[in-house]
Design a protein around this motif. Structure first.
Motif, PDB file in Angstrom:
ATOM      1  N   LEU A 245      -5.052  15.700  -1.868  1.00 51.52           N
ATOM      2  CA  LEU A 245      -5.893  15.572  -0.114  1.00 51.52           C
ATOM      3  C   LEU A 245      -5.044  14.577   0.453  1.00 51.52           C
ATOM      4  CD1 LEU A 245      -9.180  13.176  -1.627  1.00 51.52           C
ATOM      5  CD2 LEU A 245      -9.369  15.375  -0.486  1.00 51.52           C
ATOM      6  N   TRP A 246      -3.742  15.073   0.644  1.00 52.92           N
ATOM      7  CA  TRP A 246      -2.825  14.427   1.155  1.00 52.92           C
ATOM      8  C   TRP A 246      -2.916  13.928   2.753  1.00 52.92           C
ATOM      9  CZ3 TRP A 246       1.475  12.531  -0.764  1.00 52.92           C
ATOM     10  CH2 TRP A 246       3.161  11.720   0.444  1.00 52.92           C
ATOM     11  N   GLY A 247      -3.150  15.317   2.974  1.00 52.85           N
ATOM     12  CA  GLY A 247      -3.385  14.844   4.689  1.00 52.85           C
ATOM     13  C   GLY A 247      -4.500  14.562   5.347  1.00 52.85           C
ATOM     14  N   LYS A 248      -5.429  13.870   4.618  1.00 51.29           N
ATOM     15  CA  LYS A 248      -6.501  12.709   4.742  1.00 51.29           C
ATOM     16  C   LYS A 248      -5.853  11.381   4.205  1.00 51.29           C
ATOM     17  CE  LYS A 248     -10.332  15.512   3.881  1.00 51.29           C
ATOM     18  NZ  LYS A 248     -11.836  16.211   3.335  1.00 51.29           N
ATOM     19  N   TYR A 249      -5.369  11.192   3.452  1.00 48.11           N
ATOM     20  CA  TYR A 249      -4.668   9.326   3.721  1.00 48.11           C
ATOM     21  C   TYR A 249      -3.741  10.033   4.767  1.00 48.11           C
ATOM     22  CZ  TYR A 249      -6.866   8.916  -1.008  1.00 48.11           C
ATOM     23  OH  TYR A 249      -7.887   8.678  -2.264  1.00 48.11           O
ATOM     24  N   GLN A 250      -2.902  10.669   5.142  1.00 44.89           N
ATOM     25  CA  GLN A 250      -1.946  10.645   6.092  1.00 44.89           C
ATOM     26  C   GLN A 250      -3.342  10.133   7.222  1.00 44.89           C
ATOM     27  OE1 GLN A 250       1.654  10.429   5.705  1.00 44.89           O
ATOM     28  NE2 GLN A 250       0.680   9.967   3.415  1.00 44.89           N
ATOM     29  N   ALA A 251      -3.762  10.621   7.722  1.00 46.75           N
ATOM     30  CA  ALA A 251      -4.762  10.555   8.822  1.00 46.75           C
ATOM     31  C   ALA A 251      -5.334   8.960   8.072  1.00 46.75           C
ATOM     32  CB  ALA A 251      -5.562  11.441   8.939  1.00 46.75           C
ATOM     33  N   ALA A 252      -5.827   8.263   7.683  1.00 46.09           N
ATOM     34  CA  ALA A 252      -5.983   7.508   6.715  1.00 46.09           C
ATOM     35  C   ALA A 252      -5.469   5.948   6.872  1.00 46.09           C
ATOM     36  CB  ALA A 252      -7.430   6.430   5.268  1.00 46.09           C
ATOM     37  N   TYR A 253      -3.950   6.474   6.952  1.00 50.46           N
ATOM     38  CA  TYR A 253      -3.094   5.142   6.970  1.00 50.46           C
ATOM     39  C   TYR A 253      -3.202   5.286   8.158  1.00 50.46           C
ATOM     40  CZ  TYR A 253      -2.002   4.234   2.239  1.00 50.46           C
ATOM     41  OH  TYR A 253      -2.331   3.515   0.659  1.00 50.46           O
ATOM     42  N   GLN A 254      -2.542   6.428   9.621  1.00 48.69           N
ATOM     43  CA  GLN A 254      -1.865   5.940  10.136  1.00 48.69           C
ATOM     44  C   GLN A 254      -3.263   5.209  11.096  1.00 48.69           C
ATOM     45  OE1 GLN A 254      -0.091   9.076  13.265  1.00 48.69           O
ATOM     46  NE2 GLN A 254      -2.304   9.640  13.621  1.00 48.69           N
ATOM     47  N   GLU A 255      -4.767   5.386  10.955  1.00 45.24           N
ATOM     48  CA  GLU A 255      -5.911   4.714  11.990  1.00 45.24           C
ATOM     49  C   GLU A 255      -5.668   2.793  11.130  1.00 45.24           C
ATOM     50  OE1 GLU A 255      -8.389   5.707  13.893  1.00 45.24           O
ATOM     51  OE2 GLU A 255      -6.797   6.460  14.524  1.00 45.24           O
ATOM     52  N   VAL A 256      -5.560   2.941  10.054  1.00 45.84           N
ATOM     53  CA  VAL A 256      -5.513   1.179   9.385  1.00 45.84           C
ATOM     54  C   VAL A 256      -4.982   0.544  10.203  1.00 45.84           C
ATOM     55  CG1 VAL A 256      -4.328  -0.014   7.375  1.00 45.84           C
ATOM     56  CG2 VAL A 256      -6.436   1.307   7.087  1.00 45.84           C
ATOM     57  N   ILE A 257      -2.946   1.574  10.279  1.00 46.68           N
ATOM     58  CA  ILE A 257      -1.952   0.706  10.768  1.00 46.68           C
ATOM     59  C   ILE A 257      -2.525   0.812  12.509  1.00 46.68           C
ATOM     60  CG2 ILE A 257       0.869   0.836  11.283  1.00 46.68           C
ATOM     61  CD1 ILE A 257       0.436   2.628   8.291  1.00 46.68           C
ATOM     62  N   ARG A 258      -2.653   1.372  12.575  1.00 49.36           N
ATOM     63  CA  ARG A 258      -2.842   1.641  14.500  1.00 49.36           C
ATOM     64  C   ARG A 258      -3.920   0.511  14.711  1.00 49.36           C
ATOM     65  NH1 ARG A 258      -4.490   7.808  16.677  1.00 49.36           N
ATOM     66  NH2 ARG A 258      -2.716   7.843  16.436  1.00 49.36           N
ATOM     67  N   HIS A 259      -4.630   0.216  13.493  1.00 45.23           N
ATOM     68  CA  HIS A 259      -5.591  -1.026  14.095  1.00 45.23           C
ATOM     69  C   HIS A 259      -5.913  -2.033  13.508  1.00 45.23           C
ATOM     70  CE1 HIS A 259      -8.626   1.886  16.397  1.00 45.23           C
ATOM     71  NE2 HIS A 259      -7.856   2.925  15.525  1.00 45.23           N
TER      72      HIS A 259
ATOM     73  N   ALA B 295      -5.699  12.678 -12.545  1.00 45.84           N
ATOM     74  CA  ALA B 295      -6.149  12.151 -11.209  1.00 45.84           C
ATOM     75  C   ALA B 295      -5.675  11.777  -9.505  1.00 45.84           C
ATOM     76  CB  ALA B 295      -6.730  10.571 -11.114  1.00 45.84           C
ATOM     77  N   ASP B 296      -3.767  11.672 -10.484  1.00 41.06           N
ATOM     78  CA  ASP B 296      -3.345  11.681  -9.254  1.00 41.06           C
ATOM     79  C   ASP B 296      -2.954  13.436  -8.772  1.00 41.06           C
ATOM     80  OD1 ASP B 296      -2.580   9.194 -10.028  1.00 41.06           O
ATOM     81  OD2 ASP B 296      -0.490  10.054 -11.168  1.00 41.06           O
ATOM     82  N   VAL B 297      -3.270  14.620  -9.445  1.00 41.96           N
ATOM     83  CA  VAL B 297      -2.477  15.431  -8.164  1.00 41.96           C
ATOM     84  C   VAL B 297      -3.887  15.844  -7.726  1.00 41.96           C
ATOM     85  CG1 VAL B 297      -2.805  17.820  -8.956  1.00 41.96           C
ATOM     86  CG2 VAL B 297      -2.154  16.403 -10.553  1.00 41.96           C
ATOM     87  N   THR B 298      -5.306  15.702  -8.027  1.00 40.71           N
ATOM     88  CA  THR B 298      -6.872  15.601  -6.951  1.00 40.71           C
ATOM     89  C   THR B 298      -6.521  14.953  -5.550  1.00 40.71           C
ATOM     90  OG1 THR B 298      -7.961  15.628  -9.225  1.00 40.71           O
ATOM     91  CG2 THR B 298      -8.999  14.544  -6.887  1.00 40.71           C
TER      92      THR B 298
ATOM     93  N   GLN C 110       1.146  -1.234   0.242  1.00 41.28           N
ATOM     94  CA  GLN C 110       0.223  -0.058   0.035  1.00 41.28           C
ATOM     95  C   GLN C 110       0.762   1.057   0.268  1.00 41.28           C
ATOM     96  OE1 GLN C 110      -4.257  -1.439   0.562  1.00 41.28           O
ATOM     97  NE2 GLN C 110      -3.473   0.658   0.305  1.00 41.28           N
ATOM     98  N   GLY C 111       0.277   2.036  -0.218  1.00 42.29           N
ATOM     99  CA  GLY C 111       1.260   3.677  -0.385  1.00 42.29           C
ATOM    100  C   GLY C 111       0.620   5.015  -1.727  1.00 42.29           C
ATOM    101  N   MET C 112       0.512   5.862  -1.550  1.00 40.57           N
ATOM    102  CA  MET C 112       0.165   6.453  -2.031  1.00 40.57           C
ATOM    103  C   MET C 112       0.725   6.144  -3.367  1.00 40.57           C
ATOM    104  SD  MET C 112      -1.174   8.891  -0.347  1.00 40.57           S
ATOM    105  CE  MET C 112      -1.508  10.937  -1.438  1.00 40.57           C
ATOM    106  N   ASP C 113       0.833   7.268  -4.400  1.00 41.38           N
ATOM    107  CA  ASP C 113       0.610   7.293  -5.892  1.00 41.38           C
ATOM    108  C   ASP C 113       2.321   7.800  -5.905  1.00 41.38           C
ATOM    109  OD1 ASP C 113      -1.798   6.977  -7.066  1.00 41.38           O
ATOM    110  OD2 ASP C 113      -2.598   8.851  -6.765  1.00 41.38           O
ATOM    111  N   ALA C 114       3.286   6.639  -7.012  1.00 46.31           N
ATOM    112  CA  ALA C 114       4.739   7.330  -7.031  1.00 46.31           C
ATOM    113  C   ALA C 114       5.025   6.746  -5.891  1.00 46.31           C
ATOM    114  CB  ALA C 114       4.674   8.696  -7.524  1.00 46.31           C
ATOM    115  N   ALA C 115       4.683   6.203  -5.345  1.00 48.26           N
ATOM    116  CA  ALA C 115       5.548   5.610  -3.826  1.00 48.26           C
ATOM    117  C   ALA C 115       6.399   4.984  -3.831  1.00 48.26           C
ATOM    118  CB  ALA C 115       4.585   4.819  -2.834  1.00 48.26           C
ATOM    119  N   GLY C 116       5.932   4.267  -5.514  1.00 51.88           N
ATOM    120  CA  GLY C 116       6.982   2.767  -4.948  1.00 51.88           C
ATOM    121  C   GLY C 116       7.070   1.346  -5.679  1.00 51.88           C
ATOM    122  N   LYS C 117       5.377   1.421  -5.556  1.00 49.28           N
ATOM    123  CA  LYS C 117       4.672  -0.037  -5.133  1.00 49.28           C
ATOM    124  C   LYS C 117       5.523  -1.335  -6.369  1.00 49.28           C
ATOM    125  CE  LYS C 117       0.896   1.830  -4.803  1.00 49.28           C
ATOM    126  NZ  LYS C 117       0.878   2.468  -4.861  1.00 49.28           N
ATOM    127  N   ASP C 118       5.151   0.031  -7.742  1.00 48.22           N
ATOM    128  CA  ASP C 118       5.733  -1.213  -8.867  1.00 48.22           C
ATOM    129  C   ASP C 118       7.162  -1.762  -9.381  1.00 48.22           C
ATOM    130  OD1 ASP C 118       2.199  -1.469  -8.957  1.00 48.22           O
ATOM    131  OD2 ASP C 118       2.795  -0.322 -11.306  1.00 48.22           O
TER     132      ASP C 118
END
Length: 315
Positions: free
Chosen positions: A227-241, A220-223, A77-85
């Protein structure tokens, strides 16, 4: 003089694994994890570790496939262009594709929306002896869907079931599923490629500047970047729980792709090393049969040699 005992593989690689592993035993704050960590390595040193890990992974994969007992599920998992592929491509370079499958989960199809949110991932789970790689996964349902609640409305869930507790319920469902899979022989490793917003910007620019990378970019990547802050908060919740001892998350520093690959490869190799994988041993009856087959093949070779000699003499 007696030789000093060699360090175990797990001990050799632990410094690239332990600092980034989250198993739910403590508190977690995403901001405490650096995105530009290098682990005390330079790129040349990292390449040597990467190459060694590829060879180790190839060896372990053969034994995993032959033993046909365990399966390995890797979630990226990761944001676009994080290097998953690119990480998947690099780490698994040279691994036999016969026992390794990659599934990339995009926007759900009409068929997938007519099922529960984990259905499409469940039918892609790796069978025993195989490595399954999820490039994005059911975790998107607690990430992109949480950031874009309008998507939830398309999932046809009875309205009375969509409450303010839905994200906590999904965390519980995911944790229960992963516990079930672990109890049945699936090793689960989850990787969040933790890239900085600045590094993502540089990679987006690279995609725009290089014709061969243009296809990777969309507006869509720019869009989503907005929302970077919202995604970071969502990832934090996912990893925590959803971090557990049986299905840990690994927060991988992703600003330097070469170090991200060291962390991911070392984590996979270490997990497989702990399984003590071995090629299956033939039973007594099979060994006796092998002797007979061997003898028959040797006799066949002798007859062929005689025929060849006779034919040569005749000519």
């Amino acid at each position: 003089m007696s030789k000093k005992p060699s360090q175990s593989l797990t001990a050799q690689l632990e410094r690239f694994v332990a600092p980034f592993r989250i198993d739910g035993s403590g508190t977690f704050h995403l901001r405490q994890y650096k995105t530009n960590e290098k682990g005390g390595l330079d790129k040349d040193e990292a390449e040597k570790i990467l190459d060694a890990n590829r060879k180790r992974l190839n060896d372990f994969q053969e034994k995993l496939y032959a033993q046909d007992r365990w399966s390995l599920l890797l979630i990226f998992q990761g944001m676009d262009a994080a290097g998953k592929d690119s990480a998947i491509k690099s780490i698994f370079d040279g691994v036999n594709p016969q026992g390794c499958e990659v599934h990339s989960f995009k926007q759900p199809s009409t068929l997938e929306l007519d099922h529960d949110f984990m259905w499409r991932s469940m039918i892609a789970l790796p069978e025993r002896g195989h490595i399954g790689i999820f490039n994005r996964s059911y975790y998107e349902e607690c990430l992109v869907v949480r950031v874009h609640p309008e998507i939830l409305a398309k999932e046809k869930i009875p309205p009375g079931l969509v409450t303010r507790n839905i994200w906590r319920e999904r965390f519980e469902d995911i944790a229960a599923l992963e516990r079930y899979l672990a109890r049945n022989g699936t090793i689960i490793l989850k990787f969040f490629l933790n890239v900085s917003k600045e590094e993502q910007r540089e990679r987006f620019l690279s995609r725009l500047d290089e014709a061969s990378k243009n296809w990777k970019f969309s507006m869509a990547d720019v869009t989503e970047r907005a929302l970077w802050g919202k995604y970071q908060a969502a990832y934090q919740e996912v990893i925590r729980h959803t971090s557990t001892a049986r299905a840990p998350w690994h927060v991988v520093p992703a600003d330097h792709k070469w170090f991200a690959r060291v962390v991911i490869g070392s984590t996979i190799v270490t997990a497989l090393d702990k399984l003590d994988l071995k090629f299956p041993r033939a039973d007594a009856a099979s060994l006796q049969e092998f002797k007979q087959v061997r003898q028959a093949l040797l006799e066949e070779g002798k007859k062929s040699a005689v025929k060849k000699t006779v034919k040569t003499a005749a000519n």
